[in-house]
Design an enzyme around this catalytic site. Sequence first.
Site, mmCIF file in Angstrom:
data_model
loop_
_atom_site.group_PDB
_atom_site.id
_atom_site.type_symbol
_atom_site.label_atom_id
_atom_site.label_comp_id
_atom_site.label_asym_id
_atom_site.label_seq_id
_atom_site.Cartn_x
_atom_site.Cartn_y
_atom_site.Cartn_z
ATOM 1 N N HIS A 83 1.688 5.050 2.480
ATOM 2 C CA HIS A 83 2.602 4.426 1.509
ATOM 3 C C HIS A 83 1.848 3.553 0.521
ATOM 4 O O HIS A 83 0.787 2.999 0.836
ATOM 5 C CB HIS A 83 3.724 3.657 2.204
ATOM 6 C CG HIS A 83 3.291 2.437 2.955
ATOM 7 N ND1 HIS A 83 3.188 1.191 2.371
ATOM 8 C CD2 HIS A 83 2.937 2.264 4.256
ATOM 9 C CE1 HIS A 83 2.807 0.307 3.296
ATOM 10 N NE2 HIS A 83 2.638 0.927 4.438
ATOM 11 N N ASP A 85 3.541 1.130 -1.549
ATOM 12 C CA ASP A 85 4.137 -0.188 -1.795
ATOM 13 C C ASP A 85 3.455 -1.218 -0.907
ATOM 14 O O ASP A 85 2.920 -0.883 0.156
ATOM 15 C CB ASP A 85 5.649 -0.159 -1.538
ATOM 16 C CG ASP A 85 6.012 0.283 -0.121
ATOM 17 O OD1 ASP A 85 5.430 1.265 0.364
ATOM 18 O OD2 ASP A 85 6.864 -0.376 0.516
ATOM 19 N N ASP A 114 -3.216 -1.924 4.323
ATOM 20 C CA ASP A 114 -1.817 -1.517 4.517
ATOM 21 C C ASP A 114 -1.164 -1.236 3.175
ATOM 22 O O ASP A 114 -0.597 -2.124 2.582
ATOM 23 C CB ASP A 114 -1.078 -2.630 5.270
ATOM 24 C CG ASP A 114 0.384 -2.314 5.496
ATOM 25 O OD1 ASP A 114 0.753 -1.140 5.404
ATOM 26 O OD2 ASP A 114 1.153 -3.267 5.736
ATOM 27 N N GLU A 148 7.981 1.715 2.145
ATOM 28 C CA GLU A 148 7.824 1.494 3.583
ATOM 29 C C GLU A 148 8.122 0.057 3.966
ATOM 30 O O GLU A 148 8.731 -0.217 4.999
ATOM 31 C CB GLU A 148 6.394 1.868 4.020
ATOM 32 C CG GLU A 148 6.193 1.940 5.527
ATOM 33 C CD GLU A 148 5.917 0.598 6.200
ATOM 34 O OE1 GLU A 148 6.200 0.465 7.396
ATOM 35 O OE2 GLU A 148 5.433 -0.336 5.517
ATOM 36 N N GLU A 149 7.703 -0.874 3.122
ATOM 37 C CA GLU A 149 7.763 -2.296 3.502
ATOM 38 C C GLU A 149 9.172 -2.878 3.457
ATOM 39 O O GLU A 149 9.419 -3.922 4.046
ATOM 40 C CB GLU A 149 6.844 -3.130 2.597
ATOM 41 C CG GLU A 149 5.364 -2.719 2.654
ATOM 42 C CD GLU A 149 4.705 -3.054 4.003
ATOM 43 O OE1 GLU A 149 5.388 -3.590 4.885
ATOM 44 O OE2 GLU A 149 3.512 -2.746 4.147
ATOM 45 N N ASP A 173 -0.889 4.245 9.349
ATOM 46 C CA ASP A 173 -0.240 2.965 9.040
ATOM 47 C C ASP A 173 0.067 2.241 10.348
ATOM 48 O O ASP A 173 1.053 1.516 10.455
ATOM 49 C CB ASP A 173 1.041 3.238 8.236
ATOM 50 C CG ASP A 173 1.604 1.979 7.597
ATOM 51 O OD1 ASP A 173 0.815 1.056 7.305
ATOM 52 O OD2 ASP A 173 2.827 1.909 7.399
#
Length: 456
Positions: A83, A85, A114, A148-149, A173
Amino acid sequence: MTLKEVLAQEKENLLCSLRECVRIRSVREEAEEGAPYGRGVRACLDYTLSLAKSLGLHCGELGHQVGWCEYGEGNEMVAVLGHLDVVPEGDGWTVDPYQGVIRDGKIYGRGTMDDKGPTIASIYALSAIQRLGLPVRRRIRVLFGTNEETGSADMKYYRANGGEIPVAGFTPDGEYPLVNGEKGIVNVSFERDCVQRGALRIRKISGGTAPNVVPDTAFAELSCDAKTAEAVLTLKEKQVRLIKTEYGVRMDAVGVSAHGSTPWQGENAVGRLLLALHRLPFEGETGELIAFLAERIGMECRGESLGIHLHDDISGDLSLNLGVLQADETRWKLVINFRYPVTKRYSDCGPKLKQQFEAAGFMLTDEVHKECLYVPAESEMVKTLLAVYGEKTGLPAKPICIGGGTYAKMLPNIVAFGPIFPGDEVREHKPDEYMEIDRLMENADIFAEAMYRLAK
Ligand SMILES: [Zn+2]
């Protein structure tokens, strides 16, 4: 040439691409036309698609939410899910979080670990496979999501809009060696009214900020007359402090914070507060309510007295965290986070919890359930990935189960694999997030080999 050698040749380009990617502040913002998670996130998606194109990979995207690049032929597809974001930078940085500063063999910046670092490494890994023209019988797709976050709505969109489902794959991740079990996670909110009577009453209760954090402080304001206050002030409880106020008594409880997935590592201040309140002579509904919460939960973190405790040898105990409690003179609200073992079902615990709260007069006002994930250690996919990890690192390669949830839950047939090695410092979501450049290259090499073996 080997995949590792091709990647070594590309090291400077990989670093340069990662820096450019880190320089785009892809924190979620308000949606705009063509940018469902804001302009920064969209710019990062565009950048990554153009990078993959420039490496000669076939690219695609869905709704400006999820992009991908692909190599190979075949009806089936294996995937790597990353991801783009990032969480907001927050305070405490000693370097610019959006410059991609390289210092002492590390690349610093929000997203380096991340999950921009692993995602860019995956794209270069795929490009290395393409450069060597390795024969595969399944297509290999590197997917990059953009939400994702803050809820993973990107992958819900992908699945709802015909995005192809992989037959196997991983999300870099999480952590090594490999996460093959993730507990089911439930956040459930309850509310009820409370009609008070008697000399001692609740004016206010407040503790906890989020369901997945063990509260380390909580307080109650008790309204009563001076005589009742004198009696209340004689109460002695460890880690509970009482002070006389103009409305009666204020009670403060202290605990120890911990992540909601491991509540046994903390001490729940809300639970402690309830146990102390339970020793006071509340009457009527207030007394009943306090008794229910103190006796059925208190400072327990495995759901024992609620009768929902579950256990399996693979992932351990059900965990339960009373994460938030708010009350005023007439209404109580609380949020519980519980996580059930990977071989159990929601129906083994969820309905029982709900039924007891309803019997105690509460109404369920909100419930979010993320199902558990479990891929047996004997499965072909897990064995293949762990073999790659073991060969590349020489380290023990046994899968692990966690109480947290990773991106793997958002797409079928995916497990979390990398990028963090056992014992390494975890700086994701923290200031001065970084990735060691050697670790970045080690990851790229593992990803390349893993993708190839899953596809060949
Ligand atoms: Zn992540």
